[in-house]
Design a protein around this motif. Sequence first.
Motif, PDB file in Angstrom:
ATOM      1  N   LEU A  54       0.733  -1.721   0.152  1.00 38.67           N
ATOM      2  CA  LEU A  54      -0.021  -0.308   0.219  1.00 38.67           C
ATOM      3  C   LEU A  54       0.886   1.310   0.068  1.00 38.67           C
ATOM      4  O   LEU A  54       0.559   2.221  -0.509  1.00 38.67           O
ATOM      5  CB  LEU A  54      -0.832  -0.205   1.645  1.00 38.67           C
ATOM      6  CG  LEU A  54      -1.902  -0.977   1.191  1.00 38.67           C
ATOM      7  CD1 LEU A  54      -2.613  -0.372   2.758  1.00 38.67           C
ATOM      8  CD2 LEU A  54      -3.309  -0.275   0.028  1.00 38.67           C
ATOM      9  N   GLU A  58       1.292   4.133  -3.305  1.00 35.84           N
ATOM     10  CA  GLU A  58       0.277   5.664  -2.213  1.00 35.84           C
ATOM     11  C   GLU A  58       1.621   5.630  -3.434  1.00 35.84           C
ATOM     12  O   GLU A  58       1.939   7.386  -3.877  1.00 35.84           O
ATOM     13  CB  GLU A  58      -0.198   5.416  -1.132  1.00 35.84           C
ATOM     14  CG  GLU A  58      -0.528   6.728  -0.920  1.00 35.84           C
ATOM     15  CD  GLU A  58      -1.718   6.988  -2.391  1.00 35.84           C
ATOM     16  OE1 GLU A  58      -1.998   8.754  -1.680  1.00 35.84           O
ATOM     17  OE2 GLU A  58      -2.271   6.532  -2.325  1.00 35.84           O
ATOM     18  N   ARG A  61       1.618   6.602  -6.895  1.00 38.02           N
ATOM     19  CA  ARG A  61       0.801   7.480  -7.364  1.00 38.02           C
ATOM     20  C   ARG A  61       0.796   8.668  -7.119  1.00 38.02           C
ATOM     21  O   ARG A  61       0.183   9.576  -8.261  1.00 38.02           O
ATOM     22  CB  ARG A  61      -0.968   7.088  -6.534  1.00 38.02           C
ATOM     23  CG  ARG A  61      -1.882   7.571  -7.281  1.00 38.02           C
ATOM     24  CD  ARG A  61      -2.793   6.836  -6.447  1.00 38.02           C
ATOM     25  NE  ARG A  61      -2.832   7.586  -5.395  1.00 38.02           N
ATOM     26  CZ  ARG A  61      -3.669   8.666  -4.739  1.00 38.02           C
ATOM     27  NH1 ARG A  61      -4.109   9.267  -6.216  1.00 38.02           N
ATOM     28  NH2 ARG A  61      -3.447   9.111  -3.868  1.00 38.02           N
ATOM     29  N   GLU A  62       1.681   9.142  -6.138  1.00 33.34           N
ATOM     30  CA  GLU A  62       1.644  10.771  -5.678  1.00 33.34           C
ATOM     31  C   GLU A  62       2.911  11.247  -6.643  1.00 33.34           C
ATOM     32  O   GLU A  62       3.429  12.734  -6.043  1.00 33.34           O
ATOM     33  CB  GLU A  62       1.747  10.862  -4.898  1.00 33.34           C
ATOM     34  CG  GLU A  62       0.210  10.573  -3.642  1.00 33.34           C
ATOM     35  CD  GLU A  62       0.413  10.646  -1.660  1.00 33.34           C
ATOM     36  OE1 GLU A  62       1.506  10.844  -1.561  1.00 33.34           O
ATOM     37  OE2 GLU A  62      -0.590  10.388  -1.706  1.00 33.34           O
ATOM     38  N   PRO A 257      -4.177  -2.117  -5.694  1.00 32.16           N
ATOM     39  CA  PRO A 257      -3.195  -0.743  -6.493  1.00 32.16           C
ATOM     40  C   PRO A 257      -5.303  -0.567  -6.568  1.00 32.16           C
ATOM     41  O   PRO A 257      -4.923   1.038  -6.773  1.00 32.16           O
ATOM     42  CB  PRO A 257      -2.080  -1.232  -7.677  1.00 32.16           C
ATOM     43  CG  PRO A 257      -1.597  -1.872  -7.905  1.00 32.16           C
ATOM     44  CD  PRO A 257      -2.432  -3.390  -6.766  1.00 32.16           C
ATOM     45  N   LEU A 260      -6.856   2.023  -4.447  1.00 30.65           N
ATOM     46  CA  LEU A 260      -6.349   3.433  -3.182  1.00 30.65           C
ATOM     47  C   LEU A 260      -6.823   4.498  -4.232  1.00 30.65           C
ATOM     48  O   LEU A 260      -6.716   5.906  -4.860  1.00 30.65           O
ATOM     49  CB  LEU A 260      -4.425   3.506  -4.294  1.00 30.65           C
ATOM     50  CG  LEU A 260      -4.087   2.884  -3.859  1.00 30.65           C
ATOM     51  CD1 LEU A 260      -2.433   3.091  -3.283  1.00 30.65           C
ATOM     52  CD2 LEU A 260      -3.486   3.411  -1.761  1.00 30.65           C
ATOM     53  N   THR A 261      -8.013   3.854  -5.769  1.00 31.45           N
ATOM     54  CA  THR A 261      -8.524   4.948  -6.392  1.00 31.45           C
ATOM     55  C   THR A 261      -9.908   5.338  -5.679  1.00 31.45           C
ATOM     56  O   THR A 261     -10.064   6.321  -6.190  1.00 31.45           O
ATOM     57  CB  THR A 261      -8.967   4.437  -7.511  1.00 31.45           C
ATOM     58  OG1 THR A 261      -9.366   3.254  -7.563  1.00 31.45           O
ATOM     59  CG2 THR A 261      -7.592   3.340  -8.334  1.00 31.45           C
ATOM     60  N   ALA A 267      -7.676   3.512   1.444  1.00 30.49           N
ATOM     61  CA  ALA A 267      -7.186   4.679   0.537  1.00 30.49           C
ATOM     62  C   ALA A 267      -7.227   5.878   1.420  1.00 30.49           C
ATOM     63  O   ALA A 267      -5.334   6.308   1.268  1.00 30.49           O
ATOM     64  CB  ALA A 267      -8.678   5.148  -0.525  1.00 30.49           C
ATOM     65  N   GLU A 268      -7.757   5.765   2.643  1.00 35.22           N
ATOM     66  CA  GLU A 268      -7.530   7.187   3.793  1.00 35.22           C
ATOM     67  C   GLU A 268      -6.233   6.903   3.990  1.00 35.22           C
ATOM     68  O   GLU A 268      -5.177   7.393   4.651  1.00 35.22           O
ATOM     69  CB  GLU A 268      -8.595   7.405   4.598  1.00 35.22           C
ATOM     70  CG  GLU A 268      -8.385   8.218   5.537  1.00 35.22           C
ATOM     71  CD  GLU A 268      -9.765   8.090   6.173  1.00 35.22           C
ATOM     72  OE1 GLU A 268      -9.382   8.881   7.338  1.00 35.22           O
ATOM     73  OE2 GLU A 268     -10.996   8.425   6.010  1.00 35.22           O
ATOM     74  N   ALA A 270      -3.462   4.652   3.376  1.00 33.76           N
ATOM     75  CA  ALA A 270      -2.557   4.732   2.873  1.00 33.76           C
ATOM     76  C   ALA A 270      -2.128   5.674   2.563  1.00 33.76           C
ATOM     77  O   ALA A 270      -1.124   6.240   2.802  1.00 33.76           O
ATOM     78  CB  ALA A 270      -3.132   4.281   0.896  1.00 33.76           C
ATOM     79  N   ARG A 271      -3.152   7.182   1.823  1.00 35.10           N
ATOM     80  CA  ARG A 271      -2.457   8.427   2.221  1.00 35.10           C
ATOM     81  C   ARG A 271      -1.900   9.150   3.399  1.00 35.10           C
ATOM     82  O   ARG A 271      -0.665   9.605   3.532  1.00 35.10           O
ATOM     83  CB  ARG A 271      -3.139   9.384   2.016  1.00 35.10           C
ATOM     84  CG  ARG A 271      -4.192   9.125   0.086  1.00 35.10           C
ATOM     85  CD  ARG A 271      -5.304  10.393  -0.030  1.00 35.10           C
ATOM     86  NE  ARG A 271      -6.136  10.273   0.558  1.00 35.10           N
ATOM     87  CZ  ARG A 271      -7.491   9.509  -0.044  1.00 35.10           C
ATOM     88  NH1 ARG A 271      -7.122   8.743  -0.476  1.00 35.10           N
ATOM     89  NH2 ARG A 271      -8.599   9.505   0.990  1.00 35.10           N
TER      90      ARG A 271
END
Length: 281
Positions: A54, A58, A61-62, A257, A260-261, A267-268, A270-271
């Motif tokens: 994760l 993430e 992704r960023e 993955p 995370l979308t 997802a929260e 992972a951020r």
Amino acid sequence: MAESCSGSCSSCSSNCGSCGQGPDRFAEKMAKIKHWVMVMSGKGGVGKSTVAALLAAELAREGARVGLLDVDFHGPSQPTLFNVQHLRLGARNGEIEPLETAGVKLVSIGLLLDESDRAVIWRGPAKMGVIRQLVEEVDWGELDYLVLDFPPGTGDEALSACQLFTGEKRALVVTTPQEVALADCRKCIDFCHQLELPVAGVVENMSFFVCPDCKSEHYIFSRGGGDALAAQAGVKVVAHLPLDPDFLQQCDHGNLPLALTGETRIAEGARALAAAVRQSF
């Protein structure tokens, strides 16, 4: 890999460099990796590999340049989480080429074995040699982060990595709320302190279950354990990740993955993981 080391090659743990390419080549590789993130736990079965995946996905992704090194030689999980377990790593110009998936450069011993179900039976010195090789002989390129997914405990793999890798390093310690996991994770944090490895934070996995019908949170494995562990150690809890059946199915099918979308608790979390790691350096 490890069986080929004679003690005078680039994989020897003594950094002798008698082959003419040992320490210089290794140092050159390490210099291209800005930050090392070591995902650890004193207890097995707490979801450490999932947390590492994760975090890596993430960060990628960023927009970060991310590598993920699966150091769990006896139970590599990353190929399954990214649905690449049927693939094998290749080589180019004398170096191992990582698999690129979801923006992450992935290397795992599970992608080097001819048979994925074959047991890996190595002693400590062999593991240390292979960890070195998987940095020195892999074409990682320039990385902002190399995330390392360790086996549970404070044994050879974690000790070898802490001794071998210089530069900016942080640990993430993964636990579940119940005491049987917390007791082992206290030892893991003590290991980090003894080796002067800064702890970026504690991740409490399987913190709660959200009922799909009533949407209530149910604390199946007790409550507050991760917070108590972090407070005792003087570190922060950086994420509380839920026990989510939909997410677990995605992991089993190699679709991690995709989690995370959406705007989900996973997802929260992972951020929050990625933010905590960035802020720790």
